[in-house]
Scaffold this motif. Structure first.
Motif, PDB file in Angstrom:
ATOM      1  N   ARG A 197       0.825  -1.201   0.000  1.00  0.00           N
ATOM      2  CA  ARG A 197       0.000   0.000   0.000  1.00  0.00           C
ATOM      3  C   ARG A 197       0.864   1.257   0.000  1.00  0.00           C
ATOM      4  O   ARG A 197       1.995   1.264   0.492  1.00  0.00           O
ATOM      5  CB  ARG A 197      -0.910   0.015   1.221  1.00  0.00           C
ATOM      6  CG  ARG A 197      -2.009  -1.020   1.158  1.00  0.00           C
ATOM      7  CD  ARG A 197      -2.857  -0.935   2.390  1.00  0.00           C
ATOM      8  NE  ARG A 197      -2.029  -0.888   3.580  1.00  0.00           N
ATOM      9  CZ  ARG A 197      -2.398  -0.346   4.711  1.00  0.00           C
ATOM     10  NH1 ARG A 197      -3.575   0.218   4.812  1.00  0.00           N
ATOM     11  NH2 ARG A 197      -1.607  -0.359   5.748  1.00  0.00           N
ATOM     12  N   SER A 198       0.281   2.318  -0.496  1.00  0.00           N
ATOM     13  CA  SER A 198       1.018   3.574  -0.532  1.00  0.00           C
ATOM     14  C   SER A 198       1.054   4.177   0.865  1.00  0.00           C
ATOM     15  O   SER A 198       0.315   3.767   1.766  1.00  0.00           O
ATOM     16  CB  SER A 198       0.331   4.537  -1.490  1.00  0.00           C
ATOM     17  OG  SER A 198      -0.925   4.902  -0.969  1.00  0.00           O
ATOM     18  N   LEU A 199       1.896   5.184   0.988  1.00  0.00           N
ATOM     19  CA  LEU A 199       1.996   5.881   2.265  1.00  0.00           C
ATOM     20  C   LEU A 199       0.648   6.485   2.647  1.00  0.00           C
ATOM     21  O   LEU A 199       0.229   6.430   3.806  1.00  0.00           O
ATOM     22  CB  LEU A 199       3.055   6.975   2.148  1.00  0.00           C
ATOM     23  CG  LEU A 199       3.264   7.828   3.392  1.00  0.00           C
ATOM     24  CD1 LEU A 199       3.933   7.016   4.486  1.00  0.00           C
ATOM     25  CD2 LEU A 199       4.090   9.060   3.065  1.00  0.00           C
ATOM     26  N   ALA A 200      -0.040   7.047   1.642  1.00  0.00           N
ATOM     27  CA  ALA A 200      -1.326   7.683   1.922  1.00  0.00           C
ATOM     28  C   ALA A 200      -2.343   6.678   2.438  1.00  0.00           C
ATOM     29  O   ALA A 200      -3.094   6.955   3.380  1.00  0.00           O
ATOM     30  CB  ALA A 200      -1.850   8.359   0.660  1.00  0.00           C
ATOM     31  N   GLU A 201      -2.367   5.520   1.840  1.00  0.00           N
ATOM     32  CA  GLU A 201      -3.320   4.487   2.283  1.00  0.00           C
ATOM     33  C   GLU A 201      -2.997   4.028   3.700  1.00  0.00           C
ATOM     34  O   GLU A 201      -3.894   3.814   4.517  1.00  0.00           O
ATOM     35  CB  GLU A 201      -3.274   3.301   1.331  1.00  0.00           C
ATOM     36  CG  GLU A 201      -3.940   3.551   0.007  1.00  0.00           C
ATOM     37  CD  GLU A 201      -3.783   2.371  -0.928  1.00  0.00           C
ATOM     38  OE1 GLU A 201      -4.781   1.827  -1.357  1.00  0.00           O
ATOM     39  OE2 GLU A 201      -2.621   2.004  -1.208  1.00  0.00           O
ATOM     40  N   ARG A 202      -1.713   3.870   3.961  1.00  0.00           N
ATOM     41  CA  ARG A 202      -1.329   3.442   5.306  1.00  0.00           C
ATOM     42  C   ARG A 202      -1.647   4.530   6.321  1.00  0.00           C
ATOM     43  O   ARG A 202      -2.067   4.262   7.442  1.00  0.00           O
ATOM     44  CB  ARG A 202       0.146   3.075   5.354  1.00  0.00           C
ATOM     45  CG  ARG A 202       0.421   1.714   4.694  1.00  0.00           C
ATOM     46  CD  ARG A 202       1.864   1.292   4.844  1.00  0.00           C
ATOM     47  NE  ARG A 202       2.719   2.047   3.957  1.00  0.00           N
ATOM     48  CZ  ARG A 202       3.834   2.668   4.329  1.00  0.00           C
ATOM     49  NH1 ARG A 202       4.224   2.626   5.588  1.00  0.00           N
ATOM     50  NH2 ARG A 202       4.557   3.323   3.452  1.00  0.00           N
ATOM     51  N   ALA A 203      -1.470   5.769   5.890  1.00  0.00           N
ATOM     52  CA  ALA A 203      -1.790   6.877   6.793  1.00  0.00           C
ATOM     53  C   ALA A 203      -3.286   6.883   7.101  1.00  0.00           C
ATOM     54  O   ALA A 203      -3.695   7.062   8.257  1.00  0.00           O
ATOM     55  CB  ALA A 203      -1.367   8.195   6.150  1.00  0.00           C
ATOM     56  N   LEU A 204      -4.097   6.644   6.088  1.00  0.00           N
ATOM     57  CA  LEU A 204      -5.546   6.640   6.279  1.00  0.00           C
ATOM     58  C   LEU A 204      -5.965   5.519   7.229  1.00  0.00           C
ATOM     59  O   LEU A 204      -6.871   5.677   8.054  1.00  0.00           O
ATOM     60  CB  LEU A 204      -6.232   6.462   4.917  1.00  0.00           C
ATOM     61  CG  LEU A 204      -7.695   6.851   4.820  1.00  0.00           C
ATOM     62  CD1 LEU A 204      -7.893   8.315   5.154  1.00  0.00           C
ATOM     63  CD2 LEU A 204      -8.227   6.555   3.425  1.00  0.00           C
ATOM     64  N   ALA A 205      -5.301   4.392   7.104  1.00  0.00           N
ATOM     65  CA  ALA A 205      -5.638   3.255   7.961  1.00  0.00           C
ATOM     66  C   ALA A 205      -5.294   3.517   9.423  1.00  0.00           C
ATOM     67  O   ALA A 205      -5.771   2.812  10.309  1.00  0.00           O
ATOM     68  CB  ALA A 205      -4.921   1.998   7.459  1.00  0.00           C
ATOM     69  N   GLU A 206      -4.476   4.529   9.669  1.00  0.00           N
ATOM     70  CA  GLU A 206      -4.108   4.858  11.051  1.00  0.00           C
ATOM     71  C   GLU A 206      -5.241   5.553  11.794  1.00  0.00           C
ATOM     72  O   GLU A 206      -5.265   5.580  13.019  1.00  0.00           O
ATOM     73  CB  GLU A 206      -2.889   5.796  11.047  1.00  0.00           C
ATOM     74  CG  GLU A 206      -1.584   5.117  10.727  1.00  0.00           C
ATOM     75  CD  GLU A 206      -1.075   4.291  11.897  1.00  0.00           C
ATOM     76  OE1 GLU A 206      -0.955   4.839  12.992  1.00  0.00           O
ATOM     77  OE2 GLU A 206      -0.833   3.088  11.692  1.00  0.00           O
TER      78      GLU A 206
END
Lengths: 391, 211
Positions: B140-149
């Motif tokens: 996953r991209s950084l943005a997706e991982r950030a959203l999952a946080e």
């Protein structure tokens, strides 16, 4: 960290999310559309011109009431039919039974129920047209008992499932495992979860398996098996058939296999597509996907995978790797059609929506786009609604 | 650049053309409720992508509930056609409905996750994971991982406001949540994002671009 720096980071994240906007692939959109229209149509028919009524989930209190009632009924049945492992056939209430050498238990199933079998125990679930036999050590959760959309989550162990819908196309069965989603149209198959991942072996019909990690889908026909590894690796597809020394190209193999597999599913003779054509399968044998390599992703799973149960002793003939750029969502060439017939209409259906005068061979010679397939589905729906066509 | 912001509900600035569009949408919705299949199909085809995208961002792209959310959102809109008063665009109404449904699923999973973490802390874990289904995806991209946080509530306000460009007033109407609550959630979401991005060593676009 400066405020403007943080804002720039937030905007950067937002911009990346906008760029990577998830989208429905054409086939999934078409399938969902059929479901929505079928439900809406059903409600409209039952109510004349009154507003459509959406089927609501039972409230918690109703759940409790029904559950208590069902448990009481199950207890009564247990006393009356002592020793009977399974209730009378045809009962619509979802039910379970768990048995060992020493005792058996049975009762009604509710949504959210979780069944964990100890060593030496076996179990069975029956939800509408779905029945599942669970081997010892299995853990399964019942997410939905909606008879049109049964959903199960198999966390570990082995479930042997049988699904023969009375209304094919309207009823669905989905099994989620830690590494894959299995979507079923109507079939007999086994799902096994162990350290090697999720193995789906199909005895009858066709099953779609979607890797939970990479989202890649593959259709597994009768006699075939697929293993989805638990980590980000490739999937290995195993089907019965001859072993070709020279593998055809991915595109030609797909084109060759599609009508053949379709014919196998419908019991009709396949019309070979443009050369090089694959031989039509004999009755009772799944179309061979020998050598069909869809991508060049890392093939980790040994194609001779021992994950295949002995009953499905098949030749290890090919593999389907992790999705490449050519197998991404939205690509009409490959969406949901990895190496085999996708959820496209059968030849008989195409003959109705695209009569032979237009040239049925043209369908065989080229791969219809997802939009064409979706349109064909709609045409079929229309004809079905008018009673002019029966699937 | 944000996407175009729709008229605020009830602010009295709707143009004649806009009013005509909304009246037409309402009429189509009513026809669908009356059993008109063409109208049903049009509504589905026009809005399925936006509904799916919204549900996807709240639930994660591989969630088993996604199709259900899309299906039930469209069916509920047809069912509740009489409640659509045309004060907002149909797309806004549908996205609000999809958001609430997805949020229900996401909250339930989040609650189960808290319980599972508690069990894990007490040494009672059964190994079952209740995180977002895509939480374990490595690619996953950084943005997706950030959203999952983010928590589900924070995710909704961040996505609808920062990504989709809706105003907080619109989001308040969509989700039946007070503006002050939304402000607080947005602030908390940004703080959590900052912490995550700092952990990841993310740079601003000027410093080198998001990874």
């Amino acid at each position: 960290m400066s405020r403007s720096g943080n804002e720039a980071r937030h905007e950067s994240v937002a911009a990346q999310l906008r760029e990577e906007a998830p989208r429905l692939d054409d086939l999934r959109r078409a399938r969902l559309e059929r479901r929505v229209l079928a439900r809406a149509r059903g409600a409209a028919v039952s109510q004349g011109t009154a507003p459509v009524v959406v089927e609501a989930r039972p409230s918690a209190s109703r759940h409790l009431g029904l559950g208590a009632l069902a448990l009481a009924a199950a207890a009564l049945v247990g006393f009356v039919v002592r020793g009977a492992f399974w209730p009378e056939p045809g009962a619509e209430t979802p039910r379970f039974a768990i048995g060992s050498a020493f005792e058996t238990r049975e009762g009604a199933l509710r949504e959210g129920a979780r069944i964990e079998l100890a060593r030496g125990e076996e179990g069975r679930l029956e939800i509408g047209d779905v029945s599942a036999s669970l081997r010892d050590g299995s853990a399964i959760e019942v997410r939905s008992t909606d008879l049109d959309d049964v959903r199960l989550v198999l966390d570990r162990g082995v479930a042997e499932l049988s699904f023969h819908p009375r209304e094919r196309g309207r009823q669905h069965l989905r099994i989620a495992t830690p590494s894959a989603d299995v979507e079923v149209v109507g079939t007999v198959f086994t799902v096994a979860v162990d350290a090697r991942g999720t193995t789906v072996s199909v005895r009858e019909g066709t099953v779609r398996v979607t890797g939970r990690v990479d989202g890649a889908s593959v259709l597994v026909n009768a006699g075939g098996a697929v293993t989805v590894p638990p980590v980000r690796t490739a999937s290995a597809v195993q089907t019965p058939g001859e072993s070709h020394a020279t593998a055809p190209s991915a595109a030609s193999a797909e084109e060759a296999a599609a009508p053949a597999a379709e014919a196998a599913a419908t019991g009709q003779e396949a019309t070979p597509p443009a050369p090089p054509a694959a031989p039509a399968p004999r009755e009772g044998r799944a179309a061979s996907r020998t050598g069909t390599t869809v991508s060049t992703g890392p093939a980790v799973m040994n194609a001779a995978g021992s994950a295949v149960p002995p009953a499905a002793a098949v030749a290890a003939t090919g593999d389907v790797g992790a999705p490449s750029a050519a197998h991404s969502l939205g690509d009409p060439r490959t969406d949901g059609e990895v190496g085999a017939a996708g959820p496209r209409p059968t030849r008989a259906e195409l003959m109705v929506v695209h009569p032979p005068s237009r040239g049925l061979d043209s369908w065989a010679a080229h791969r219809p786009s997802s939009r064409e397939v979706a349109d064909a589905w709609h045409d079929i729906d229309e004809l079905q609604a008018r009673g002019q066509f029966e699937r | 650049m944000r996407v175009a912001i729709l008229d605020r509900a009830g602010d009295g600035v709707t143009s004649d053309g806009e009013a005509g569009v909304r009246a037409s949408e309402r009429e189509r919705l009513l026809r669908a409720a009356g059993g008109d299949e063409d109208a049903m199909r049009q509504i589905y085809r026009e809005h399925a992508d936006a509904v799916f995208r919204t549900a996807c961002r709240v639930l994660g792209s591989s969630d088993a509930e996604l199709d259900d959310v899309v299906q039930h959102t469209v069916l509920a809109a047809i069912d509740g056609a009489a409640r659509f008063d045309g004060r907002s665009r149909l797309s806004t109404w549908l996205i609000g409905s999809a958001t609430r449904r997805a949020l229900d699923h996401a909250r339930a999973r989040h609650r189960r996750g808290r319980w599972a973490r508690l069990r894990e802390g007490a040494g009672l874990s059964d190994g079952a994971s209740v995180a977002r289904p895509d939480a374990q995806i490595e690619g996953r991209s950084l943005a997706e991982r950030a959203l999952a946080e983010l928590t589900p509530d924070q995710r909704v306000v961040f996505v609808l406001h920062q990504v989709e460009g809706h105003t907080l007033q619109e989001i308040a109407d969509m989700t039946d949540t007070g503006i002050s609550t939304l402000h607080a959630r947005l602030g908390a979401a940004r703080k959590r994002l900052d912490a995550f991005l700092a952990r990841e060593g993310a740079q601003t676009p000027e410093e080198g671009g998001a990874r």
